[in-house]
Design an enzyme around this catalytic site. Structure first.
Site, PDB file in Angstrom:
ATOM      1  N   LYS A 133       0.878  -1.477  -0.201  1.00 15.87           N
ATOM      2  CA  LYS A 133      -0.203  -0.069   0.203  1.00 15.87           C
ATOM      3  C   LYS A 133       0.708   1.161  -0.143  1.00 15.87           C
ATOM      4  CE  LYS A 133      -3.728  -2.258   2.379  1.00 15.87           C
ATOM      5  NZ  LYS A 133      -5.084  -1.891   3.121  1.00 15.87           N
ATOM      6  N   TYR A 158     -12.373  -1.866  -3.489  1.00 14.56           N
ATOM      7  CA  TYR A 158     -13.028  -1.918  -2.080  1.00 14.56           C
ATOM      8  C   TYR A 158     -14.878  -1.905  -2.549  1.00 14.56           C
ATOM      9  CZ  TYR A 158      -8.618  -1.707   0.248  1.00 14.56           C
ATOM     10  OH  TYR A 158      -7.225  -2.453   0.954  1.00 14.56           O
ATOM     11  N   ASN A 180      -1.725   0.023   6.433  1.00 14.74           N
ATOM     12  CA  ASN A 180      -1.396  -0.951   7.281  1.00 14.74           C
ATOM     13  C   ASN A 180      -0.348  -1.361   6.669  1.00 14.74           C
ATOM     14  OD1 ASN A 180      -3.367  -2.058   5.498  1.00 14.74           O
ATOM     15  ND2 ASN A 180      -4.518  -2.937   7.075  1.00 14.74           N
ATOM     16  N   HIS A 205      -2.264  -5.044   1.437  1.00 14.20           N
ATOM     17  CA  HIS A 205      -3.366  -6.019   1.406  1.00 14.20           C
ATOM     18  C   HIS A 205      -3.244  -7.114   0.862  1.00 14.20           C
ATOM     19  CE1 HIS A 205      -6.895  -7.302  -0.309  1.00 14.20           C
ATOM     20  NE2 HIS A 205      -6.549  -7.401  -1.767  1.00 14.20           N
ATOM     21  N   GLU A 246      -9.700 -10.100  -8.286  1.00 10.58           N
ATOM     22  CA  GLU A 246      -8.514  -8.997  -8.145  1.00 10.58           C
ATOM     23  C   GLU A 246      -7.747  -9.690  -8.482  1.00 10.58           C
ATOM     24  OE1 GLU A 246      -7.480  -9.429  -3.458  1.00 10.58           O
ATOM     25  OE2 GLU A 246      -9.720  -8.720  -3.344  1.00 10.58           O
TER      26      GLU A 246
HETATM   27  P1  ATP Z   1      -6.328  -6.140   2.983  1.00 14.08           P
HETATM   28  O1  ATP Z   1      -8.189  -5.996   2.336  1.00 14.08           O
HETATM   29  O2  ATP Z   1      -6.393  -4.621   2.930  1.00 14.08           O
HETATM   30  O3  ATP Z   1      -6.162  -6.704   2.437  1.00 14.08           O
HETATM   31  P2  ATP Z   1      -8.142  -6.840   6.085  1.00 14.08           P
HETATM   32  O4  ATP Z   1      -8.390  -8.176   5.226  1.00 14.08           O
HETATM   33  O5  ATP Z   1      -7.031  -7.367   6.825  1.00 14.08           O
HETATM   34  O6  ATP Z   1      -6.865  -6.235   4.937  1.00 14.08           O
HETATM   35  P3  ATP Z   1     -11.043  -5.672   5.186  1.00 14.08           P
HETATM   36  O7  ATP Z   1     -11.440  -6.392   6.244  1.00 14.08           O
HETATM   37  O8  ATP Z   1     -10.549  -5.661   4.362  1.00 14.08           O
HETATM   38  O9  ATP Z   1      -9.044  -6.509   6.170  1.00 14.08           O
HETATM   39  O10 ATP Z   1     -10.743  -3.469   5.673  1.00 14.08           O
HETATM   40  C1  ATP Z   1      -9.953  -3.662   4.147  1.00 14.08           C
HETATM   41  C2  ATP Z   1      -9.094  -2.306   4.950  1.00 14.08           C
HETATM   42  O11 ATP Z   1      -9.784  -1.314   4.650  1.00 14.08           O
HETATM   43  C3  ATP Z   1      -8.338  -2.813   5.581  1.00 14.08           C
HETATM   44  O12 ATP Z   1      -6.890  -2.984   4.765  1.00 14.08           O
HETATM   45  C4  ATP Z   1      -8.137  -1.634   5.707  1.00 14.08           C
HETATM   46  O13 ATP Z   1      -6.489  -0.572   5.238  1.00 14.08           O
HETATM   47  C5  ATP Z   1      -8.864  -0.868   6.228  1.00 14.08           C
HETATM   48  N1  ATP Z   1      -9.671  -0.618   7.346  1.00 14.08           N
HETATM   49  C6  ATP Z   1     -10.313  -1.923   7.303  1.00 14.08           C
HETATM   50  N2  ATP Z   1     -11.264  -1.454   9.004  1.00 14.08           N
HETATM   51  C7  ATP Z   1     -10.847   0.005   8.900  1.00 14.08           C
HETATM   52  C8  ATP Z   1     -11.338   0.596   9.786  1.00 14.08           C
HETATM   53  N3  ATP Z   1     -12.202   0.022  11.032  1.00 14.08           N
HETATM   54  N4  ATP Z   1     -11.141   2.083   9.848  1.00 14.08           N
HETATM   55  C9  ATP Z   1     -10.256   2.687   8.928  1.00 14.08           C
HETATM   56  N5  ATP Z   1      -9.837   1.906   7.829  1.00 14.08           N
HETATM   57  C10 ATP Z   1     -10.157   0.586   7.953  1.00 14.08           C
HETATM   58 MG    MG Z   2      -9.662  -7.847   3.365  1.00 16.14          MG
END
Ligand code: ATP
Ligand code: MG
Length: 131
Positions: A3, A43, A106, A109, A120
């Site tokens: 990211k 997303y 974070n 992804h 994707e």
């Molecule tokens: P990713 O899909 O990016 O691999 P993930 O599967 O661990 O991460 P998801 O729940 O799919 O997490 O959320 C997608 C992304 O949205 C997260 O990686 C993060 O960047 C963002 N995100 C998730 N929860 C929050 C939150 N509570 N506040 C802000 N951003 C969030």
């Molecule tokens: Mg995810």
């Protein structure tokens, strides 16, 4: 996807090295910037979440690194290597523990299933890029 936060902070090489060390084969890779609407499409499943707009603005805030990785149990193993979504709860040694600054920014992804991985990969890569 590495990211924009991690690319901006210069962690691309260290993250690629950790992915390589863990036994993943990099089938395709490219560094590029994406538009906010491309991020919104990617997303789409999160469109109703309160953080959707911020997340898409963040993902289009600078270059990122898109990859297709191959390995036995690639999805589960990459998610383990990434660590929890919130770096505060990520295990020691994981990419998010080491390089992520917040639950949103974070560092990485990873696809969460074979079906989402297929969608994707097709979202970012053309067939001729997958060798
Ligand atoms: P990713 O899909 O990016 O691999 P993930 O599967 O661990 O991460 P998801 O729940 O799919 O997490 O959320 C997608 C992304 O949205 C997260 O990686 C993060 O960047 C963002 N995100 C998730 N929860 C929050 C939150 N509570 N506040 C802000 N951003 C969030
Ligand atoms: Mg995810």
């Amino acid at each position: 996807i590495i990211k924009p936060d991690a690319v901006r902070k210069g962690h691309t090489g260290a993250i690629l090295s950790q992915i390589d060390q863990a036994g993943f084969r990099i089938v395709a890779i490219k560094r590029q910037s994406i538009s906010k609407s491309e991020a919104e499409g990617f997303y789409y499943v999160h469109r109703e979440r309160p953080f959707f707009n911020d997340l898409c603005a963040f993902m289009s805030s600078g270059p990122l690194v898109l990859m297709v990785l191959e390995k036995d149990s690639a999805i589960a193993d990459l998610r383990k290597l990434m660590g929890a979504t919130n770096p505060a709860s990520a295990e020691e040694g994981t990419i998010r523990k080491k390089f992520a600054g917040s639950i949103q920014e974070n560092a990485i992804h990873g696809s969460d299933g074979e079906d989402t991985a297929a969608v994707e990969i097709g979202y970012w890569f053309a067939g001729y890029e997958l060798i």
